[in-house]
Motif scaffolding. Structure first.
Motif, PDB file in Angstrom:
ATOM      1  N   SER A 143       0.815  -1.218   0.000  1.00 12.19           N
ATOM      2  CA  SER A 143       0.000   0.000   0.000  1.00 12.19           C
ATOM      3  C   SER A 143       0.847   1.266   0.000  1.00 12.19           C
ATOM      4  CB  SER A 143      -0.958   0.002   1.196  1.00 12.19           C
ATOM      5  OG  SER A 143      -0.258   0.002   2.415  1.00 12.19           O
ATOM      6  N   HIS A 144       2.078   1.181   0.475  1.00 10.75           N
ATOM      7  CA  HIS A 144       2.950   2.360   0.508  1.00 10.75           C
ATOM      8  C   HIS A 144       4.089   2.253  -0.501  1.00 10.75           C
ATOM      9  CE1 HIS A 144       0.928   4.319   3.889  1.00 10.75           C
ATOM     10  NE2 HIS A 144       0.710   3.089   4.320  1.00 10.75           N
ATOM     11  N   GLN A 145       3.975   1.317  -1.419  1.00  8.00           N
ATOM     12  CA  GLN A 145       4.855   1.207  -2.586  1.00  8.00           C
ATOM     13  C   GLN A 145       6.328   1.052  -2.198  1.00  8.00           C
ATOM     14  OE1 GLN A 145       3.201   4.856  -4.502  1.00  8.00           O
ATOM     15  NE2 GLN A 145       2.717   3.489  -6.208  1.00  8.00           N
ATOM     16  N   ALA A 146       6.562   0.116  -1.283  1.00  7.13           N
ATOM     17  CA  ALA A 146       7.942  -0.168  -0.893  1.00  7.13           C
ATOM     18  C   ALA A 146       8.769  -0.682  -2.059  1.00  7.13           C
ATOM     19  CB  ALA A 146       7.957  -1.177   0.256  1.00  7.13           C
ATOM     20  N   ASP A 147       8.111  -1.201  -3.087  1.00  9.68           N
ATOM     21  CA  ASP A 147       8.834  -1.707  -4.249  1.00  9.68           C
ATOM     22  C   ASP A 147       9.577  -0.603  -4.986  1.00  9.68           C
ATOM     23  OD1 ASP A 147       6.005  -1.008  -4.765  1.00  9.68           O
ATOM     24  OD2 ASP A 147       6.499  -1.395  -6.858  1.00  9.68           O
ATOM     25  N   LYS A 148       9.196   0.656  -4.775  1.00  9.81           N
ATOM     26  CA  LYS A 148       9.915   1.763  -5.425  1.00  9.81           C
ATOM     27  C   LYS A 148      11.352   1.841  -4.935  1.00  9.81           C
ATOM     28  CE  LYS A 148       6.191   4.996  -6.613  1.00  9.81           C
ATOM     29  NZ  LYS A 148       5.683   6.382  -6.393  1.00  9.81           N
ATOM     30  N   ALA A 149      11.521   1.704  -3.623  1.00 14.98           N
ATOM     31  CA  ALA A 149      12.868   1.757  -3.048  1.00 14.98           C
ATOM     32  C   ALA A 149      13.542   0.392  -3.108  1.00 14.98           C
ATOM     33  CB  ALA A 149      12.809   2.244  -1.601  1.00 14.98           C
ATOM     34  N   GLY A 150      12.734  -0.677  -3.007  1.00 14.45           N
ATOM     35  CA  GLY A 150      13.299  -2.012  -2.936  1.00 14.45           C
ATOM     36  C   GLY A 150      13.934  -2.245  -1.577  1.00 14.45           C
ATOM     37  N   GLY A 151      14.573  -3.398  -1.455  1.00 16.46           N
ATOM     38  CA  GLY A 151      15.210  -3.706  -0.181  1.00 16.46           C
ATOM     39  C   GLY A 151      15.322  -5.191   0.061  1.00 16.46           C
ATOM     40  N   VAL A 152      15.383  -5.547   1.348  1.00 17.61           N
ATOM     41  CA  VAL A 152      15.628  -6.925   1.741  1.00 17.61           C
ATOM     42  C   VAL A 152      14.809  -7.272   2.968  1.00 17.61           C
ATOM     43  CG1 VAL A 152      17.658  -6.188   3.084  1.00 17.61           C
ATOM     44  CG2 VAL A 152      17.435  -8.573   2.389  1.00 17.61           C
ATOM     45  N   LEU A 153      14.283  -8.488   2.999  1.00 14.46           N
ATOM     46  CA  LEU A 153      13.743  -9.060   4.227  1.00 14.46           C
ATOM     47  C   LEU A 153      14.909  -9.788   4.880  1.00 14.46           C
ATOM     48  CD1 LEU A 153      10.217 -10.487   3.331  1.00 14.46           C
ATOM     49  CD2 LEU A 153      10.878  -8.164   3.940  1.00 14.46           C
ATOM     50  N   HIS A 154      15.365  -9.256   5.997  1.00 14.56           N
ATOM     51  CA  HIS A 154      16.584  -9.789   6.595  1.00 14.56           C
ATOM     52  C   HIS A 154      16.265 -10.892   7.588  1.00 14.56           C
ATOM     53  CE1 HIS A 154      17.988  -9.048  10.782  1.00 14.56           C
ATOM     54  NE2 HIS A 154      16.890  -8.322  10.857  1.00 14.56           N
ATOM     55  N   CYS A 155      17.274 -11.730   7.836  1.00 21.82           N
ATOM     56  CA  CYS A 155      17.161 -12.833   8.800  1.00 21.82           C
ATOM     57  C   CYS A 155      15.853 -13.593   8.578  1.00 21.82           C
ATOM     58  CB  CYS A 155      17.240 -12.294  10.227  1.00 21.82           C
ATOM     59  SG  CYS A 155      17.534 -13.552  11.488  1.00 21.82           S
ATOM     60  N   PHE A 156      15.639 -14.011   7.340  1.00 25.46           N
ATOM     61  CA  PHE A 156      14.340 -14.546   6.942  1.00 25.46           C
ATOM     62  C   PHE A 156      14.062 -15.891   7.604  1.00 25.46           C
ATOM     63  CE2 PHE A 156      11.259 -16.527   4.091  1.00 25.46           C
ATOM     64  CZ  PHE A 156      10.357 -15.486   3.926  1.00 25.46           C
ATOM     65  N   THR A 157      12.885 -16.004   8.212  1.00 27.27           N
ATOM     66  CA  THR A 157      12.451 -17.265   8.823  1.00 27.27           C
ATOM     67  C   THR A 157      10.986 -17.550   8.505  1.00 27.27           C
ATOM     68  OG1 THR A 157      11.898 -16.117  10.893  1.00 27.27           O
ATOM     69  CG2 THR A 157      14.083 -17.130  10.748  1.00 27.27           C
ATOM     70  N   GLU A 158      10.441 -16.863   7.515  1.00 23.93           N
ATOM     71  CA  GLU A 158       9.017 -16.959   7.228  1.00 23.93           C
ATOM     72  C   GLU A 158       8.735 -18.040   6.172  1.00 23.93           C
ATOM     73  OE1 GLU A 158       6.927 -15.327   9.097  1.00 23.93           O
ATOM     74  OE2 GLU A 158       8.402 -14.094  10.142  1.00 23.93           O
ATOM     75  N   SER A 159       7.514 -18.043   5.687  1.00 18.23           N
ATOM     76  CA  SER A 159       7.058 -19.093   4.780  1.00 18.23           C
ATOM     77  C   SER A 159       7.523 -18.842   3.350  1.00 18.23           C
ATOM     78  CB  SER A 159       5.528 -19.149   4.795  1.00 18.23           C
ATOM     79  OG  SER A 159       4.993 -17.951   4.230  1.00 18.23           O
ATOM     80  N   LEU A 160       7.419 -19.900   2.535  1.00 20.04           N
ATOM     81  CA  LEU A 160       7.728 -19.754   1.117  1.00 20.04           C
ATOM     82  C   LEU A 160       6.770 -18.772   0.456  1.00 20.04           C
ATOM     83  CD1 LEU A 160       9.351 -20.575  -1.361  1.00 20.04           C
ATOM     84  CD2 LEU A 160       7.785 -22.515  -1.655  1.00 20.04           C
ATOM     85  N   ASP A 161       5.506 -18.784   0.848  1.00 19.47           N
ATOM     86  CA  ASP A 161       4.542 -17.843   0.274  1.00 19.47           C
ATOM     87  C   ASP A 161       4.955 -16.401   0.536  1.00 19.47           C
ATOM     88  OD1 ASP A 161       2.969 -19.831  -0.778  1.00 19.47           O
ATOM     89  OD2 ASP A 161       1.481 -19.800   0.842  1.00 19.47           O
ATOM     90  N   MET A 162       5.436 -16.130   1.747  1.00 16.97           N
ATOM     91  CA  MET A 162       5.873 -14.762   2.031  1.00 16.97           C
ATOM     92  C   MET A 162       7.122 -14.418   1.231  1.00 16.97           C
ATOM     93  SD  MET A 162       6.556 -12.729   5.567  1.00 16.97           S
ATOM     94  CE  MET A 162       6.572 -10.918   5.490  1.00 16.97           C
ATOM     95  N   ALA A 163       8.028 -15.363   1.111  1.00 16.36           N
ATOM     96  CA  ALA A 163       9.225 -15.125   0.299  1.00 16.36           C
ATOM     97  C   ALA A 163       8.836 -14.797  -1.142  1.00 16.36           C
ATOM     98  CB  ALA A 163      10.134 -16.340   0.336  1.00 16.36           C
ATOM     99  N   LYS A 164       7.908 -15.561  -1.699  1.00 14.90           N
ATOM    100  CA  LYS A 164       7.473 -15.313  -3.074  1.00 14.90           C
ATOM    101  C   LYS A 164       6.828 -13.947  -3.212  1.00 14.90           C
ATOM    102  CE  LYS A 164       6.800 -20.125  -4.537  1.00 14.90           C
ATOM    103  NZ  LYS A 164       5.805 -21.173  -4.899  1.00 14.90           N
ATOM    104  N   ALA A 165       6.023 -13.558  -2.210  1.00 18.45           N
ATOM    105  CA  ALA A 165       5.373 -12.248  -2.252  1.00 18.45           C
ATOM    106  C   ALA A 165       6.408 -11.126  -2.217  1.00 18.45           C
ATOM    107  CB  ALA A 165       4.398 -12.108  -1.084  1.00 18.45           C
ATOM    108  N   ALA A 166       7.432 -11.291  -1.393  1.00 19.76           N
ATOM    109  CA  ALA A 166       8.493 -10.285  -1.327  1.00 19.76           C
ATOM    110  C   ALA A 166       9.291 -10.242  -2.627  1.00 19.76           C
ATOM    111  CB  ALA A 166       9.414 -10.576  -0.147  1.00 19.76           C
ATOM    112  N   LEU A 167       9.578 -11.409  -3.180  1.00 19.84           N
ATOM    113  CA  LEU A 167      10.283 -11.471  -4.460  1.00 19.84           C
ATOM    114  C   LEU A 167       9.484 -10.783  -5.560  1.00 19.84           C
ATOM    115  CD1 LEU A 167      11.553 -15.161  -4.272  1.00 19.84           C
ATOM    116  CD2 LEU A 167      12.965 -13.104  -4.064  1.00 19.84           C
TER     117      LEU A 167
END
Length: 262
Positions: A143-167
């Motif tokens: 909703s706040h268009q974080a994809d404009k800046a991009g970035g990283v989900l650090h120390c990732f321990t979440e689900s594959l679905d969340m990883a795919k959504a972030a990718l």
């Protein structure tokens, strides 16, 4: 060569390590760790952290307020002022942590939005911490268009679905020593499926020392153990893993000085 994409050099208890900060950096370089990103967790501590590592060209800094370190309200003006400094290569770490502080959801969300806005304004990538807050983290990123800046989900321990959504939002995924832990089978399965072109490696030192250093204070030199574990899981050579994650780091954090990158 390797890069530790997320460490907290200012939080190392050097007396416990029996080392000085120059010793820590030399130990990392001896293990072919060519660069370290020292990540800020508190605006109040940023100046001291930045000064601590200013003499080391192989260390870059971020600026932000961790959801578990923030006061009730993050000073958005101070955040913008500090993140605007030329030595700051990224905004964060920021994000949501409902595991430890579910009672602070609203203030965490407001702070996270402030960080996204600053990152977009300055065109600097975000470093995002998320725990037990998958839906809200992704919703605010979208909703706040974080994809404009991009970035990283650090120390990732979440689900594959969340990883795919972030990718899908153009973000990278950073893996810490947690994936070497005995009970991390689910995370290892996720790591297998994350494209090599979007992976980073980190220590999150002084926390989360990887096997075979469990129980010790973590340090950037140990990022090679994380790399070895990922390479084994993905069935590739350590050299391939090192080259890809290092290139990914400099692509994402493109304000890191070019002379530092060899």
């Amino acid at each position: 060569m390797f890069v530790d994409s997320h460490c907290h050099l200012d939080r190392l208890e050097l007396d416990k390590l029996g080392m000085t900060l120059p010793d820590v950096i030399a130990a990392a370089q001896a293990k072919q760790v060519e660069h370290m990103l020292c990540v800020c967790v508190s605006l109040a501590e940023f100046a001291q952290m930045s000064q601590l590592v200013a003499a080391y060209p192989q260390v870059s800094v971020s600026c932000g307020e961790h959801p578990l370190h923030q006061q009730d309200v993050v000073d958005a003006e101070l955040l913008l002022q500090q993140c605007s400094l030329p030595q700051v290569v990224a905004v964060g770490e920021t994000g949501l942590d409902y595991f430890y502080a579910p009672e602070a959801k609203l203030s965490q969300q407001a702070a996270f939005v402030s960080h996204i806005q600053v990152a977009n304004q300055l065109n600097k990538p975000l470093i995002i911490h998320t725990r037990d807050a998958r839906e809200d983290t992704l919703a605010l990123m979208r909703s706040h268009q974080a994809d404009k800046a991009g970035g990283v989900l650090h120390c990732f321990t979440e689900s594959l679905d969340m990883a795919k959504a972030a990718l899908d939002l153009g973000f990278y995924i950073s893996i810490s020593g947690i994936m070497t832990f005995r009970n991390a089978d689910e995370l290892r399965d996720v790591v297998k499926q994350i494209p090599l072109s979007r992976l980073l490696i980190e220590t999150d030192s002084p926390y989360l020392a990887p096997v075979p250093f469990r129980g010790k204070t973590n340090q950037p030199a140990y990022v090679t153990a994380v790399a070895e574990a990922i390479a084994q899981v993905k069935g590739i050579s350590l050299e391939q893993l090192a080259q890809a994650t290092t290139e990914n780091f400099y692509t994402l954090f493109n304000r890191v000085k070019k002379e530092v990158n060899g």
